[in-house]
Design an enzyme around this catalytic site. Structure first.
Site, PDB file in Angstrom:
ATOM      1  N   ASP A  66       0.847  -1.132   0.043  1.00 53.42           N
ATOM      2  CA  ASP A  66       0.091  -0.126  -0.026  1.00 53.42           C
ATOM      3  C   ASP A  66       0.869   1.302  -0.086  1.00 53.42           C
ATOM      4  O   ASP A  66       2.072   1.171   0.048  1.00 53.42           O
ATOM      5  CB  ASP A  66      -0.974  -0.114   1.346  1.00 53.42           C
ATOM      6  CG  ASP A  66      -0.069  -0.464   2.616  1.00 53.42           C
ATOM      7  OD1 ASP A  66       0.966  -0.449   2.452  1.00 53.42           O
ATOM      8  OD2 ASP A  66      -1.136  -0.915   3.485  1.00 53.42           O
ATOM      9  N   ASN A 132      -6.991  -2.277  14.820  1.00 56.66           N
ATOM     10  CA  ASN A 132      -8.494  -2.906  14.564  1.00 56.66           C
ATOM     11  C   ASN A 132      -8.538  -3.794  13.392  1.00 56.66           C
ATOM     12  O   ASN A 132      -9.645  -4.152  12.911  1.00 56.66           O
ATOM     13  CB  ASN A 132      -9.180  -1.457  13.849  1.00 56.66           C
ATOM     14  CG  ASN A 132      -8.675  -1.027  12.437  1.00 56.66           C
ATOM     15  OD1 ASN A 132      -7.689  -1.677  11.778  1.00 56.66           O
ATOM     16  ND2 ASN A 132      -9.391  -0.054  11.994  1.00 56.66           N
ATOM     17  N   HIS A 134      -6.952  -4.365  10.542  1.00 57.92           N
ATOM     18  CA  HIS A 134      -6.765  -4.068   9.253  1.00 57.92           C
ATOM     19  C   HIS A 134      -5.507  -4.734   8.563  1.00 57.92           C
ATOM     20  O   HIS A 134      -4.556  -4.983   9.399  1.00 57.92           O
ATOM     21  CB  HIS A 134      -6.776  -2.504   8.870  1.00 57.92           C
ATOM     22  CG  HIS A 134      -5.733  -1.737   9.024  1.00 57.92           C
ATOM     23  ND1 HIS A 134      -5.825  -0.694   9.709  1.00 57.92           N
ATOM     24  CD2 HIS A 134      -4.380  -1.964   8.929  1.00 57.92           C
ATOM     25  CE1 HIS A 134      -4.442  -0.092  10.152  1.00 57.92           C
ATOM     26  NE2 HIS A 134      -3.707  -0.858   9.434  1.00 57.92           N
ATOM     27  N   GLU A 139      -9.636  -1.698   5.769  1.00 56.07           N
ATOM     28  CA  GLU A 139     -10.285  -1.452   6.865  1.00 56.07           C
ATOM     29  C   GLU A 139     -11.548  -2.433   7.045  1.00 56.07           C
ATOM     30  O   GLU A 139     -12.026  -3.006   6.261  1.00 56.07           O
ATOM     31  CB  GLU A 139     -10.760  -0.174   7.039  1.00 56.07           C
ATOM     32  CG  GLU A 139      -9.397   0.836   6.879  1.00 56.07           C
ATOM     33  CD  GLU A 139      -8.745   1.149   8.066  1.00 56.07           C
ATOM     34  OE1 GLU A 139      -8.808   0.274   8.944  1.00 56.07           O
ATOM     35  OE2 GLU A 139      -8.254   2.324   8.356  1.00 56.07           O
TER      36      GLU A 139
END
Ligand code: GLP
Length: 234
Positions: A66, A132, A134, A139
């Site tokens: 990414d 979280n 991801h 996400e």
């Protein structure tokens, strides 16, 4: 969960050595032509282990997961810069690929990146995880079918990642990321998670339930995953 090989280590340094042995063995046996790479503090000891070694990546093509949108490769906050600093300046690769977050047409850039990936199937993808759950910048709620796409970052991710931002730059809230399905196509996945902040994500993974609320749990559907963590998770 027999597809998940779970390796518990006592420190990030020991975890980095475990990653090293897998990479060394795959290279030695000629099974590593295309390697997916990740960024983040977790990867610093991992790459240090490689750059301190005589591993030869000169025949390996690398793909990063990414990149932030709107931050160029010369900016210390970009993932392109991180990769140069921690790995590419010290080890020669055959080719390196990172999504171009400065592209005029972001959708077109994602499509181009996915085509490159399809032309060079990943042998191994290295992964970290967000607090979280991801993976890359997929996400919570991201479709398991997703390919490389433009992602909007959650407030939680913006909060956590902004602490690494230098020069008073504002953290972008969009990024380009491989999708969950792009990642799942890799023959082998190595998931690395260090520190208490990753406990919730690792517990979800250990629970065995696949849910889009915790993208990491999609790994349970892959047939060759090594999890390396310093957390003891029951
Ligand atoms: C970013 C990256 C992820 C990485 C995560 C964890 O959000 N997009 O690929 O897994 O950070 O970073 P760290 O290793 O610093 O905890």
């Amino acid at each position: 969960m027999e597809n998940l090989q779970w390796i518990t280590v006592s420190s990030p340094e020991e975890g980095a050595k475990e990653v090293y042995s897998i990479i060394e063995e795959e290279l030695r046996n000629n099974r590593l032509q295309v390697l997916g790479l990740a960024t983040g503090s977790t990867m610093i000891p991992v790459y240090e282990e490689w750059t301190d070694s005589n591993l030869d990546f000169s025949q390996v093509t690398a793909f990063n997961l990414d990149e932030y949108v709107g931050i160029d490769a010369d900016n210390p906050n970009s993932y392109a810069y991180f990769m140069k600093e921690h790995l590419f300046n010290k080890k020669q690769f055959k080719e390196t690929h990172i999504p171009n977050g400065m592209a005029d047409d972001l959708d077109k850039e994602c499509q181009r990146y996915e085509e490159e990936l399809n032309a060079h199937p990943l042998d191994i993808q290295l992964l970290g995880v967000g607090e979280n759950g991801h993976i890359a910048f997929n996400e919570p709620g991201t479709s398991p079918e997703s390919v490389t796409h433009v992602a909007t970052l959650t407030d939680s991710t913006l909060g956590v990642n902004s602490q690494y931002f230098e020069n008073d730059d504002k953290i972008p809230n969009i990024a380009l990321t491989m999708g969950i399905s792009s990642i799942m196509k890799s023959k082998k996945l190595i998931m690395v998670a260090f520190g208490e902040k990753k406990r919730a994500a690792m517990e979800k993974l250990k629970s065995g339930e696949v849910t889009t609320d915790w993208p990491i749990t999609k790994l349970l559907r892959h047939n060759d995953v090594v999890v390396i963590t310093d957390l003891k998770v029951d």
